[in-house]
Design a protein around this motif. Structure first.
Motif, PDB file in Angstrom:
ATOM      1  N   CYS A   1       0.849  -1.184   0.000  1.00 39.64           N
ATOM      2  CA  CYS A   1       0.000   0.000   0.000  1.00 39.64           C
ATOM      3  C   CYS A   1       0.889   1.240   0.000  1.00 39.64           C
ATOM      4  O   CYS A   1       1.882   1.279   0.727  1.00 39.64           O
ATOM      5  N   LYS A   2       0.523   2.219  -0.779  1.00 38.12           N
ATOM      6  CA  LYS A   2       1.253   3.482  -0.822  1.00 38.12           C
ATOM      7  C   LYS A   2       0.245   4.612  -0.673  1.00 38.12           C
ATOM      8  O   LYS A   2      -0.858   4.544  -1.217  1.00 38.12           O
ATOM      9  N   ASN A   3       0.619   5.640   0.050  1.00 38.31           N
ATOM     10  CA  ASN A   3      -0.259   6.784   0.270  1.00 38.31           C
ATOM     11  C   ASN A   3       0.158   7.956  -0.619  1.00 38.31           C
ATOM     12  O   ASN A   3      -0.184   9.092  -0.361  1.00 38.31           O
ATOM     13  N   CYS A   4       0.937   7.644  -1.639  1.00 39.31           N
ATOM     14  CA  CYS A   4       1.413   8.628  -2.606  1.00 39.31           C
ATOM     15  C   CYS A   4       1.341   7.964  -3.974  1.00 39.31           C
ATOM     16  O   CYS A   4       0.960   6.803  -4.080  1.00 39.31           O
ATOM     17  N   ALA A   5       1.709   8.672  -5.007  1.00 38.36           N
ATOM     18  CA  ALA A   5       1.695   8.080  -6.342  1.00 38.36           C
ATOM     19  C   ALA A   5       2.680   6.913  -6.402  1.00 38.36           C
ATOM     20  O   ALA A   5       3.785   6.988  -5.870  1.00 38.36           O
ATOM     21  N   ILE A   6       2.276   5.842  -7.040  1.00 41.18           N
ATOM     22  CA  ILE A   6       3.102   4.638  -7.165  1.00 41.18           C
ATOM     23  C   ILE A   6       4.221   4.917  -8.164  1.00 41.18           C
ATOM     24  O   ILE A   6       3.956   5.309  -9.301  1.00 41.18           O
ATOM     25  N   THR A   7       5.464   4.697  -7.731  1.00 42.86           N
ATOM     26  CA  THR A   7       6.619   4.994  -8.565  1.00 42.86           C
ATOM     27  C   THR A   7       7.348   3.719  -8.981  1.00 42.86           C
ATOM     28  O   THR A   7       7.049   2.631  -8.488  1.00 42.86           O
ATOM     29  N   LEU A   8       8.342   3.885  -9.832  1.00 43.46           N
ATOM     30  CA  LEU A   8       9.177   2.764 -10.239  1.00 43.46           C
ATOM     31  C   LEU A   8       9.910   2.163  -9.035  1.00 43.46           C
ATOM     32  O   LEU A   8      10.094   0.948  -8.952  1.00 43.46           O
ATOM     33  N   ALA A   9      10.302   2.996  -8.083  1.00 42.01           N
ATOM     34  CA  ALA A   9      10.956   2.492  -6.869  1.00 42.01           C
ATOM     35  C   ALA A   9      10.020   1.580  -6.083  1.00 42.01           C
ATOM     36  O   ALA A   9      10.432   0.521  -5.582  1.00 42.01           O
ATOM     37  N   HIS A  10       8.746   1.946  -5.969  1.00 37.60           N
ATOM     38  CA  HIS A  10       7.769   1.100  -5.283  1.00 37.60           C
ATOM     39  C   HIS A  10       7.581  -0.217  -6.030  1.00 37.60           C
ATOM     40  O   HIS A  10       7.528  -1.287  -5.408  1.00 37.60           O
ATOM     41  N   LEU A  11       7.488  -0.129  -7.346  1.00 38.17           N
ATOM     42  CA  LEU A  11       7.356  -1.331  -8.164  1.00 38.17           C
ATOM     43  C   LEU A  11       8.570  -2.235  -7.971  1.00 38.17           C
ATOM     44  O   LEU A  11       8.432  -3.448  -7.807  1.00 38.17           O
ATOM     45  N   SER A  12       9.755  -1.645  -7.963  1.00 38.24           N
ATOM     46  CA  SER A  12      10.983  -2.426  -7.814  1.00 38.24           C
ATOM     47  C   SER A  12      11.025  -3.158  -6.482  1.00 38.24           C
ATOM     48  O   SER A  12      11.469  -4.309  -6.408  1.00 38.24           O
ATOM     49  N   GLN A  13      10.564  -2.500  -5.422  1.00 33.73           N
ATOM     50  CA  GLN A  13      10.515  -3.133  -4.100  1.00 33.73           C
ATOM     51  C   GLN A  13       9.645  -4.387  -4.137  1.00 33.73           C
ATOM     52  O   GLN A  13      10.083  -5.467  -3.744  1.00 33.73           O
ATOM     53  N   LEU A  14       8.429  -4.265  -4.643  1.00 31.27           N
ATOM     54  CA  LEU A  14       7.533  -5.412  -4.674  1.00 31.27           C
ATOM     55  C   LEU A  14       8.006  -6.453  -5.676  1.00 31.27           C
ATOM     56  O   LEU A  14       7.870  -7.660  -5.432  1.00 31.27           O
ATOM     57  N   LEU A  15       8.592  -6.033  -6.763  1.00 34.47           N
ATOM     58  CA  LEU A  15       9.114  -6.979  -7.748  1.00 34.47           C
ATOM     59  C   LEU A  15      10.183  -7.870  -7.121  1.00 34.47           C
ATOM     60  O   LEU A  15      10.200  -9.085  -7.332  1.00 34.47           O
ATOM     61  N   GLY A  16      11.049  -7.285  -6.306  1.00 30.83           N
ATOM     62  CA  GLY A  16      12.057  -8.075  -5.601  1.00 30.83           C
ATOM     63  C   GLY A  16      11.420  -9.080  -4.659  1.00 30.83           C
ATOM     64  O   GLY A  16      11.809 -10.250  -4.617  1.00 30.83           O
ATOM     65  N   TYR A  17      10.415  -8.655  -3.906  1.00 35.66           N
ATOM     66  CA  TYR A  17       9.707  -9.565  -3.005  1.00 35.66           C
ATOM     67  C   TYR A  17       9.062 -10.718  -3.784  1.00 35.66           C
ATOM     68  O   TYR A  17       9.105 -11.872  -3.367  1.00 35.66           O
ATOM     69  N   CYS A  18       8.470 -10.372  -4.914  1.00 40.52           N
ATOM     70  CA  CYS A  18       7.784 -11.380  -5.726  1.00 40.52           C
ATOM     71  C   CYS A  18       8.746 -12.375  -6.349  1.00 40.52           C
ATOM     72  O   CYS A  18       8.410 -13.554  -6.490  1.00 40.52           O
ATOM     73  N   ARG A  19       9.912 -11.931  -6.711  1.00 40.85           N
ATOM     74  CA  ARG A  19      10.909 -12.846  -7.273  1.00 40.85           C
ATOM     75  C   ARG A  19      11.320 -13.885  -6.224  1.00 40.85           C
ATOM     76  O   ARG A  19      11.618 -15.024  -6.549  1.00 40.85           O
ATOM     77  N   VAL A  20      11.318 -13.491  -4.965  1.00 40.22           N
ATOM     78  CA  VAL A  20      11.678 -14.399  -3.878  1.00 40.22           C
ATOM     79  C   VAL A  20      10.510 -15.326  -3.525  1.00 40.22           C
ATOM     80  O   VAL A  20      10.649 -16.544  -3.494  1.00 40.22           O
ATOM     81  N   VAL A  21       9.348 -14.769  -3.263  1.00 41.51           N
ATOM     82  CA  VAL A  21       8.201 -15.516  -2.757  1.00 41.51           C
ATOM     83  C   VAL A  21       7.406 -16.220  -3.861  1.00 41.51           C
ATOM     84  O   VAL A  21       6.805 -17.253  -3.615  1.00 41.51           O
ATOM     85  N   GLN A  22       7.390 -15.661  -5.046  1.00 37.41           N
ATOM     86  CA  GLN A  22       6.613 -16.166  -6.179  1.00 37.41           C
ATOM     87  C   GLN A  22       5.143 -16.370  -5.812  1.00 37.41           C
ATOM     88  O   GLN A  22       4.602 -17.487  -5.886  1.00 37.41           O
ATOM     89  N   PRO A  23       4.470 -15.287  -5.417  1.00 39.86           N
ATOM     90  CA  PRO A  23       3.072 -15.396  -4.992  1.00 39.86           C
ATOM     91  C   PRO A  23       2.130 -15.656  -6.168  1.00 39.86           C
ATOM     92  O   PRO A  23       2.474 -15.424  -7.329  1.00 39.86           O
ATOM     93  N   GLU A  24       0.954 -16.088  -5.839  1.00 44.46           N
ATOM     94  CA  GLU A  24      -0.100 -16.256  -6.842  1.00 44.46           C
ATOM     95  C   GLU A  24      -0.593 -14.894  -7.319  1.00 44.46           C
ATOM     96  O   GLU A  24      -0.913 -14.719  -8.494  1.00 44.46           O
ATOM     97  N   TYR A  25      -0.657 -13.923  -6.394  1.00 43.96           N
ATOM     98  CA  TYR A  25      -1.124 -12.581  -6.706  1.00 43.96           C
ATOM     99  C   TYR A  25      -0.203 -11.558  -6.052  1.00 43.96           C
ATOM    100  O   TYR A  25       0.323 -11.803  -4.962  1.00 43.96           O
ATOM    101  N   ALA A  26      -0.060 -10.401  -6.710  1.00 49.97           N
ATOM    102  CA  ALA A  26       0.721  -9.300  -6.146  1.00 49.97           C
ATOM    103  C   ALA A  26       0.107  -7.979  -6.603  1.00 49.97           C
ATOM    104  O   ALA A  26      -0.205  -7.807  -7.783  1.00 49.97           O
TER     105      ALA A  26
END
Length: 172
Positions: free
Chosen positions: A82-107
């Motif tokens: 969740c972000k309380n500001c405009a979603i940026t490439l930095a925010h995307l990069s953070q979650l992308l790293g998490y997803c590469r590790v966890v490999q969730p069904e949804y993100a």
């Protein structure tokens, strides 16, 4: 419009995620947690979750909201930032790293402000939807992060604002 703090989004987003997962996984047990102050591996350990990949105890990451979908066959996860500001490439990069590790069904990355102009330009205008992808299962569609404006009035995604990796909103 924004929330007074990002943390105020978590209960509403958690309730939405629970409904979302229950609708898609009718025969599974669904749990949704605020894990903003707790590493994912600790939350999973406390709940004694089984059916996870062998590396789950190394998941020392903190996502705002964690969804757990448990069935007899497997356990799948959903990650939400969740972000309380405009979603940026930095925010995307953070979650992308998490997803590469966890490999969730949804993100998901959600914000009441929506996506920044520069990220929208990259993904939509220049067609770089590939930057949202985090997993390429064999013989299946790539899994990718969903970016959306969070509608504070409906306490749900603003479906008109949804951006996905394949421009197919059917999964959302």
């Amino acid at each position: 419009m924004r929330y007074a703090s990002e943390e105020l989004m978590y209960p509403e987003v958690s309730a939405w995620l629970e409904r979302f997962l229950l609708q898609r996984h009718l025969r599974s047990e669904v749990r949704v947690l605020d894990t903003s102050h707790l590493p994912v591996y600790r939350a999973l350990r406390r709940l004694n979750i089984t059916g996870l990949p062998g590396d789950w105890e190394s998941w020392d990451i903190r996502v705002d909201v964690l969804g757990i979908i448990s069935s007899k066959q497997s356990t799948q996860l959903a990650l939400v930032e969740c972000k309380n500001c405009a979603i940026t490439l930095a925010h995307l990069s953070q979650l992308l790293g998490y997803c590469r590790v966890v490999q969730p069904e949804y993100a998901f990355i959600l914000s009441p402000v929506g996506v920044s102009d520069s990220l929208k330009r990259l993904v939509v205008t220049h067609g770089r939807r590939d930057v949202l992808e985090y997993q390429h299962p064999a013989r299946k569609m790539a899994r990718s992060i969903v970016i959306s404006r969070w509608d504070m009035a409906t306490k749900s995604l603003d479906y008109a604002s949804v951006i996905t990796g394949d421009d197919n909103r059917a999964r959302v």
